[in-house]
Design an enzyme around this catalytic site. Structure first.
Site, mmCIF file in Angstrom:
data_model
loop_
_atom_site.group_PDB
_atom_site.id
_atom_site.type_symbol
_atom_site.label_atom_id
_atom_site.label_comp_id
_atom_site.label_asym_id
_atom_site.label_seq_id
_atom_site.Cartn_x
_atom_site.Cartn_y
_atom_site.Cartn_z
ATOM 1 N N ASP A 120 -29.010 -59.907 -40.894
ATOM 2 C CA ASP A 120 -28.333 -61.482 -41.314
ATOM 3 C C ASP A 120 -28.939 -61.344 -42.576
ATOM 4 O O ASP A 120 -28.730 -62.438 -43.921
ATOM 5 C CB ASP A 120 -29.377 -62.367 -40.754
ATOM 6 C CG ASP A 120 -28.787 -62.439 -38.958
ATOM 7 O OD1 ASP A 120 -28.004 -61.400 -38.740
ATOM 8 O OD2 ASP A 120 -29.540 -62.713 -38.427
ATOM 9 N N CYS A 191 -24.531 -57.964 -34.763
ATOM 10 C CA CYS A 191 -23.416 -58.538 -32.894
ATOM 11 C C CYS A 191 -22.366 -59.191 -33.303
ATOM 12 O O CYS A 191 -21.879 -59.515 -34.339
ATOM 13 C CB CYS A 191 -24.865 -59.346 -32.365
ATOM 14 S SG CYS A 191 -26.339 -58.186 -31.918
ATOM 15 N N SER A 468 -30.391 -69.360 -34.811
ATOM 16 C CA SER A 468 -29.328 -67.914 -34.793
ATOM 17 C C SER A 468 -28.374 -68.306 -34.725
ATOM 18 O O SER A 468 -27.772 -69.412 -34.465
ATOM 19 C CB SER A 468 -29.944 -67.058 -33.910
ATOM 20 O OG SER A 468 -28.723 -66.244 -33.606
#
Length: 556
Positions: A120, A191, A468
Site C-alpha cells: 500500500d 491482496c 482500506s
C-alpha cells in the site's frame, strides 16, 4: 555518468577501494550503476516473492549493459497492522520509504533505478522518491495474489474481514469462519481485490512508470519474472535516452491516473497518494478536482470489494491498457505523455482490446456514467472528504440519520459488534486523522463489522481517518479539517442529524451556524496521544487528508 562521482578519477581511489571490498570488478565499475530498490521481506505476503523479482531484474540490467546493485526499502502489511497500534505506522511509512530511498540513491550516486515495490504505502513512497531523485527509473511490482475460493465462490481479504462480522452476528458457524481463514489468501502477492496496493500498481502503469502488466499479472505467474527482466533491460534504454521520471510524471500523467482511477474504481487511498506524488513534481493538487474528472469519466470495473471480479480477471480481460483504450474512445486521456517504454501513452494502448466486457465494461455500457470516487464537501467537511462511490449500494447514496460519535476506532468496533448501532445511524469516528491518530488509521475493521452485521445498506460511517481499499459501503473518510485541528467533525455531538448526499457531493451536519460557533468556542485541543518517537515527529509536520497527508516543516 552520475556514478563517476564515486568511481572515476584519482580523488575517487578510496571510493574504488570500497567497491573492491564489495567484490566489484573493473569492468563492473566502468558500467552505469543501477540501484535496485528491493522491498523484499518475510512479513508481508505481497513481498515474500520479491527476492525472485529482484533476481530477474538484476539479470535484465546485466544483459543490457548495466551493473545492478540492490538496496532495501521497508513495507508494512496493512492487513496484519489492522485494528491495533500497528495501523498508526502504515501511512507514515510512505514518507520513511521516500526519504530513505532518496538518501540511498543520492548518497551513492546511482545512474538509474529499478523500483520493486508491491503494497500500500510502498508503491507511492517509491514513486515520490523517483520524482525527487529524477534519474532514469522503471517500476516492476511483486504482483497481485490469486483470489481464494470458499464454497465455490471467489474471495479476497475483504471477505475474510466481513466473515468475522458475520460470525459475531451469528450468521455463519465457527467452521465457516475457519474455512474463510484457511482459503481466503491462497498465494503470495498483494491482496486480490482492487485494494490500495493493486490500485497504486495499476496507476503506476497509467502514470507511465511501469511496463504493461505491472499492475495485473499475478505474483505466481512466470510471466511476472519475464516482466522483471524486461524492466531491467528497459531502464538501460531509458538511461541511454536520458528519459527521467519528471519527463514522465507530469501534471497530465497524474490527470490520466486520476481518470483511470475513476474507471477502475480504485481505493480511496489513491486520493492521498496522487496529491503526494503531485506535490513532489511541484503541483498543488486539490482533491475537489476529482469531481470534475469523475463527472466525465464512466466507471467501467467493479472489482472486489465493489463486485465479483478480481485482479486475475482484469489481467485476462486485457489489463490496465485495455481500460485505457476504452477511455481513449471518448478522448478522456492525454495520449501524448511519455512513458518508460520510450513511447507515448497513445502508442502503448493502441490495439489493446477488451477481451471480457463483463470484467471491463465497454465505454458505451458502463456501470455508471460517473467515476468510482467522489469528493464530498459541506459544513462537516469544508475542505473535503472522500467516498468510493462505486462500492456504495444504491439505497445509501443519500442517507440522513443520527450521529453515533466515537473518539477512536476501538470504541466504535465495540459498539458495532455489541449491537448498539442500529439501521439509520451515522457512525462518526474522529481523532483518527493524520495528526490526531496520529497516522490516519484505516477503518477496515468497523466497515467490515457493519457489513458483516447486515447493516451495510442502512448505516453510514464518517471519519477523519481513512479506509482500506477493501472497505465497502457508505464509508466517507479523509474528513478535512480533521478533529485534532478543530475541524467541524470535532464539534459533532451524539444524536446530531448528519446528511450524506453522494450524488450532489454534499456532507452536512444539520446544526445551526450559531450552535456550531458556540461549540467551537468551547472546544479545546486534546493532548497528543503519542509524544515520543517517529509518530510524534510525524504528527508535528503532517497536513490534513485533503492535501495528501504530506509533510511540511511547521511555520513559527
Amino acid at each position: 555518468m552520475k556514478s563517476d562521482a564515486v568511481k572515476t578519477g584519482d580523488q575517487q581511489a578510496p571510493h574504488r577501494s570500497l567497491f573492491n571490498a564489495l567484490g566489484f570488478t573493473k569492468e563492473e565499475m566502468e558500467r552505469p550503476l543501477v540501484g535496485i530498490v528491493s522491498s523484499y521481506n518475510e512479513i508481508v505476503p505481497g513481498h515474500m516473492n520479491i527476492d525472485k523479482i529482484v533476481a530477474a531484474v538484476k539479470q535484465g540490467v546485466a544483459m543490457a549493459g548495466g551493473t545492478p546493485v540492490v538496496f532495501p526499502a521497508i513495507a508494512v502489511c496493512d492487513g496484519i497492522a489492522m485494528g491495533h497500534i500497528g495501523m498508526k505506522y502504515s501511512l507514515v511509512t510512505r514518507d520513511l520509504i521516500a526519504d530513505s530511498t532518496e538518501s540511498m540513491a543520492l548518497a551513492h550516486q546511482f545512474d538509474a533505478l529499478v523500483m520493486v515495490p508491491n503494497c500500500d504505502k510502498n508503491v507511492p513512497g517509491l514513486l515520490m522518491a523517483a520524482a525527487r531523485v529524477n534519474v532514469p527509473t522503471v517500476f516492476v511490482s511483486g504482483g497481485p495474489m490469486l483470489a481464494g475460493r470458499v464454497k465455490g465462490h471467489k474471495t479476497s481479504l475483504s471477505s475474510m474481514f466481513e466473515a468475522v462480522g458475520s460470525y459475531a452476528a451469528g450468521k455463519i458457524t465457527r467452521e465457516d469462519l475457519d474455512e474463510f481463514e484457511n482459503k481466503t489468501c491462497p498465494t503470495c502477492g498483494s491482496c486480490s481485490g482492487m485494494y490500495t496496493a493493486n490500485s497504486m500498481n495499476c496507476l503506476t502503469e497509467v502514470l507511465g512508470m511501469g511496463l504493461r502488466g505491472n499492475g495485473t499479472i499475478p505474483a505466481v505467474y512466470s510471466e511476472r519474472l519475464r516482466l522483471a527482466k524486461h524492466a531491467g533491460m528497459q531502464v538501460m534504454e531509458m538511461y541511454r535516452r536520458n528519459i527521467r521520471p519528471r519527463d514522465i510524471m507530469t501534471k497530465e500523467a497524474i490527470l490520466n491516473a486520476l481518470t483511470v482511477d475513476m474507471a477502475l474504481g480504485c481505493s480511496t487511498n489513491s486520493m492521498l497518494h496522487l496529491p503526494a506524488i503531485a506535490h513532489e513534481i511541484g503541483w498543488d493538487f486539490d482533491i475537489a478536482f476529482a469531481n470534475e474528472i469523475s463527472a466525465k469519466t464512466p466507471n467501467l470495473c467493479h472489482l472486489a470489494p465493489a463486485g465479483p471480479t478480481y485482479m486475475e480477471d482484469l489481467n485476462e480481460a486485457g489489463g490496465v491498457y485495455a481500460v485505457m483504450n476504452e477511455l481513449d474512445k471518448k478522448g478522456l486521456l492525454h495520449t501524448e505523455c511519455m512513458t518508460v517504454t520510450g513511447k507515448t501513452v497513445g502508442e502503448n494502448i493502441k490495439n489493446c482490446i477488451n477481451r471480457d466486457p463483463e470484467v471491463i465494461r465497454p465505454i458505451d455500457n458502463p456501470y455508471s456514467e460517473t467515476g468510482g470516487l467522489a469528493v464530498l464537501k459541506g459544513n462537516l467537511a469544508p475542505d473535503g472528504s472522500v467516498v468510493k462511490r462505486s462500492a456504495v449500494v444504491p439505497e445509501m447514496m443519500a442517507h440522513e440519520g443520527p450521529a453515533r460519535v466515537f473518539d477512536c476506532e476501538e470504541d466504535a468496533i465495540a459498539a458495532i459488534k455489541g449491537g448498539k448501532i442500529v439501521p439509520g445511524d451515522v457512525v462518526v469516528i474522529r481523532y483518527e486523522g493524520p495528526k490526531g491518530g496520529p497516522g490516519m488509521r484505516e477503518m477496515l475493521n468497523p466497515t467490515s463489522a457493519i457489513v458483516g452485521m447486515g447493516l451495510g445498506s442502512s448505516v453510514a460511517l464518517i471519519t477523519d481517518g481513512r479506509f482500506s481499499g477493501a472497505s465497502r459501503g457508505a464509508a466517507i473518510g479523509h474528513v478535512s479539517p480533521e478533529a485534532a485541528v478543530g475541524g467541524p467533525i470535532a464539534l459533532v455531538e451524539e444524536g446530531d442529524i448528519i446528511s450524506v448526499d453522494i450524488p450532489n457531493l454534499k456532507l452536512e451536519l444539520k446544526v445551526s451556524d450559531e450552535e456550531m460557533q458556540a461549540r467551537r468556542e468551547k472546544w479545546q485541543p486534546r493532548e497528543p496521544r503519542v509524544t515520543t518517537g517517529y509518530l510524534a515527529r510525524y504528527a508535528s509536520m503532517v497536513t490534513s487528508g485533503n492535501r495528501g497527508a504530506i509533510l511540511e516543516i511547521p511555520r513559527k
